[in-house]
Design an enzyme around this catalytic site. Sequence first.
Site, PDB file in Angstrom:
ATOM      1  N   HIS A   3      -0.981   6.533  -0.441  1.00  0.00           N
ATOM      2  CA  HIS A   3       0.407   6.417   0.019  1.00  0.00           C
ATOM      3  C   HIS A   3       0.493   5.650   1.345  1.00  0.00           C
ATOM      4  CE1 HIS A   3       1.319   9.442  -3.047  1.00  0.00           C
ATOM      5  NE2 HIS A   3       0.299  10.126  -2.567  1.00  0.00           N
ATOM      6  N   SER A  14      -0.969 -22.422   9.091  1.00  0.00           N
ATOM      7  CA  SER A  14       0.478 -22.371   9.289  1.00  0.00           C
ATOM      8  C   SER A  14       0.914 -23.697   9.897  1.00  0.00           C
ATOM      9  CB  SER A  14       0.842 -21.217  10.226  1.00  0.00           C
ATOM     10  OG  SER A  14       2.169 -21.342  10.686  1.00  0.00           O
TER      11      SER A  14
END
Length: 502
Positions: free
Chosen positions: A210, A334
């Site tokens: 989780h 990038s």
Amino acid sequence: MSQTAPDAPRPEPTESAADVDQTPAGPARTRLAEVTPPIALGPLDGRYRPAVAPLVDHLSEAALNRERLHVEVEWLIHLTSHHVVPGAPTLSSEERDYLRRIVTDFDAGTVAQLAATEKITVHDVKAVEYLLKEHLAAAGSLLGQDTVLPKVTELVHFAATSEDINNLSYALMVQGAVRDVWLPAATALVDDVVAMAHEHAAVPMLARTHGQPATPTTLGKELAVLAHRLRRQLRRIAGAEYLGKMNGATGTFGAHLAAVPHADWALVSQSFVEHLGLTWNPLTTQIESHDWQAELYADMARFNRILHNLATDAWTYISLGYFAQVRGQGTVGSSTMPHKVNPIRFENAEANLELSCALLDTLGATLVTSRLQRDLTDSTTQRNIGPAFGHSLLAIDNVRRGLAGLDVDAAAMERDLDANWEVLGEAIQSAMRAAGVAGVPGMEEPYERLKELTRGRRITGADMREFVAGLGLPDDVAARLSAMTPSSYTGAAAELVRFLDA
């Protein structure tokens, strides 16, 4: 197919002045649709062509026509070799070789010839039939005037409907694409993951259930889980059946028995389909029911989805710093942030796996249904098998390249483990339960006591050792728990990787 008008060549559109693409304040632009060689509409035949090019030999329109020609040739040879039609001559080995060379020599010229014929027939299978008949007519000039090939012209496509040819062609195409291209690529990927699992079997890693810190594991064991799942799907795909039929316009052998009533046409059909390396389907309508395709595509889609799970996990481990990406020479991470190396291989794979699954799911859902004895929904649907395979193959290539560009940062994993001593709460409360069952006093409510100690708090090693020392556990149990660290609390994770070799 009983007709192919929806997929037939269309007349060239005429161009008017209004058709020319104009910018609001500039000259007319070049019409890209008229550039030669033609520009690809989709990325699989454009940007990503190198990764998927091997599929062209199996799942392209040209490959479909080559397989149609192959099936027509083999049907003619089968009929004559087994003396099915009374009076038909037996072909010599030289004549059979001549026919099979038509298939092996299938090239760009053949593609163009078929396209020209189809403009006249407006029927793709009929164009293949006419092409083969032309070769039979020309056999005399190549093999000598005594060849019997011109005499068997009317045995070409004998008693066959278009779908007899098409279903066998698609089965051979998909079989070849799976066995020769997709399965080897997928197997190589899984082998890469297996190798990584073995290499990092003992590298401790904080698990996250989780998204929260949980019982530690090892990197190798988590990779082994994914490899094990992927391998299971590969076994199913490798064992797939490829069905085919050759039984006429509604699956009754009507024309066959009308022409040659004394032949055992079911046996002839079965022996022919099996000669092609396929499984015979004795009960069909005009079409082979395509159930085998739906089964195969469901297994491939499941492989895709498990691979998608691997890609998202790898992406997450990169974001956690567990993997460092090895930047290739000259690459840009990038356009504006020089420090970045983006996990583009895994992101590309995710998107292509989703596209592949969407197509495979649609293929599987659409192909199993046909109105009454025939409709043409399967015709255009099956033309999208190539893109479904292509997006999966592209994803496999990207995941392999992505994994090859990763370095494991064991120190980062160790820092994460050392910051989460509370994960030992599970081990301590379990040991307390066992001690309580054995009669050791003071072991009541172990879960609740560890919950009070650990939930919502950061616990240090010293905190945990102090807690263990005050529990009153047997000396050997207390010593074992006090020596335990998050890095050592990995259970049998490292040993479990060996089951990959079972």
